[in-house]
Design an enzyme around this catalytic site. Sequence first.
Site, PDB file in Angstrom:
ATOM      1  N   LYS A 151       0.844  -1.182   0.000  1.00 29.61           N
ATOM      2  CA  LYS A 151       0.000   0.000   0.000  1.00 29.61           C
ATOM      3  C   LYS A 151       0.886   1.241   0.000  1.00 29.61           C
ATOM      4  CE  LYS A 151      -3.947   1.928   2.584  1.00 29.61           C
ATOM      5  NZ  LYS A 151      -4.865   1.670   3.717  1.00 29.61           N
ATOM      6  N   SER A 182      -9.615   1.658   2.825  1.00 27.85           N
ATOM      7  CA  SER A 182      -8.716   2.424   1.976  1.00 27.85           C
ATOM      8  C   SER A 182      -7.661   1.585   1.264  1.00 27.85           C
ATOM      9  CB  SER A 182      -8.020   3.492   2.827  1.00 27.85           C
ATOM     10  OG  SER A 182      -7.210   2.900   3.834  1.00 27.85           O
ATOM     11  N   SER A 211     -10.097  -0.711   6.939  1.00 28.21           N
ATOM     12  CA  SER A 211      -9.489  -0.472   5.627  1.00 28.21           C
ATOM     13  C   SER A 211      -8.735  -1.642   5.017  1.00 28.21           C
ATOM     14  CB  SER A 211      -8.550   0.744   5.702  1.00 28.21           C
ATOM     15  OG  SER A 211      -9.287   1.930   5.815  1.00 28.21           O
TER      16      SER A 211
END
Length: 475
Positions: A81, A156, A180
């Site tokens: 990420k 996210s 997330s």
Amino acid sequence: MKEEISNLQITQLAKSIREKKVSPVEITKLFLNQIKEFNPQINAFITIMEKQALEDAKKAEKKLMNETYRGPLHGIPVGLKDLVFTKDIKTTMASPIYKNFIPKKNAAIVGKLKDAGAIIIGKLNTHQFAYGPTGDRSYYGPVKNPYDLNKMSGGSSSGSAAALAANMCLGAIGTDTAGSIRIPASFCGVVGMKPTYGLVSKRGVYPLSKTLDHVGPMTKSIEDNALFLNIIAGYDPLDFNSKKLETYPDYSKNINKSIKGVVIGIPQNFFFDNVDEEITKSIENSINLLKELGAIIVEIEIPNVQNHILEQQLILRSEAYTTHKQHLENPKNAWDEEVRMRLYTGEGISADSYIKAQEERVTTYYKFKKLFEKIDILISPTAAMLPPDIEQREINHGIFKGQHIRWPILRLTSLFNFIGFPAMSLPCGLSKNNLPIGVQLIGDMFQEQKLYQIGDALFKASNISERLKQKNLFR
């Protein structure tokens, strides 16, 4: 070969690498080609680390030829990420503010992955600064769902889930502050673990909420996820929030063991209220499968859930605003307006309110410790709704009519960031429109091993992996 390798799990491919039947270089090239082919449609990667990945793959191959095998991630392509700092590689937080930011050091978790021989293949898209559950508020554009390109990937950790589902990497790192990791895992049909707070170092990962953030693994199977956690878990003396255990278990150890006699708690309030009918049915099917496998099902009440979630949101808003205050005050900085406005909701929170929420957090933690004296795990849906359309914000039909989508997406996950207990989402079904459905398993502190044991039994009994392959547009 391409189809065979790209659909394998880490545990399967690792065996072939160790036996020198396939090489890290050819595997890395294959996945780089997958990214070139699929990423323009999915938008999961912000930065593709082609040159470095190939160099690392050659080193991994050389070590293998010299009989230096680093373990089951040796030669395996993984994604990070784009909040995870990578030395000399752009790390953007999906924001124009950091579009040219190049860290001078790796995050602690990057060092662990490299030491294990993993090939870091790229940096993955995210909701800007990880502040949103939808995955469609990135400076680099929305991440699309591999089961329907018009639908949200969830956020996210949007790019992490979508890249896995579209076979562009074999493992990924996500972060989870209110759901997330688990929400995009649910929306994209993969496995996402939010570990116990402090089990995985956050050093070198850009914060959103310092006391709520978790870092965890995302994979296509439970076995792979446990293997991944074996690598990244551990004490970090340079991370103030890191927890030191006397011993760290092999998280894979109890996979394939019987779950006969395990006690599973079914919440009778809140967690099954106002949930999409297709999701409810899928979770009920999962509970029935667990019964067939010998689990004992008990009904439980969890008081004051909504109040605890409001306290979690207060802490999140306050800490997120504090993290970004200097950026918000700089008039030169460009923002996604939705993210900017959400950050400003933390501006006026008083120290008194913040401290009271943190005190209530401790009380809630001990209530749940007492609850887990009676059960092994809790089970619930991961999200209350199916993946909405990209850019959709208000729901215009059904049980959620008139609501902003954020609440039904987040409402079932954020409590477990508040108390720090481990929680995992795994796929358990498909909707009538072939969108993945996730089930959430929650355990006591540091009981990831038990979550993997029970989750894997359910994952295999449901045959969900094969059903997902049939409906995925990219597999």
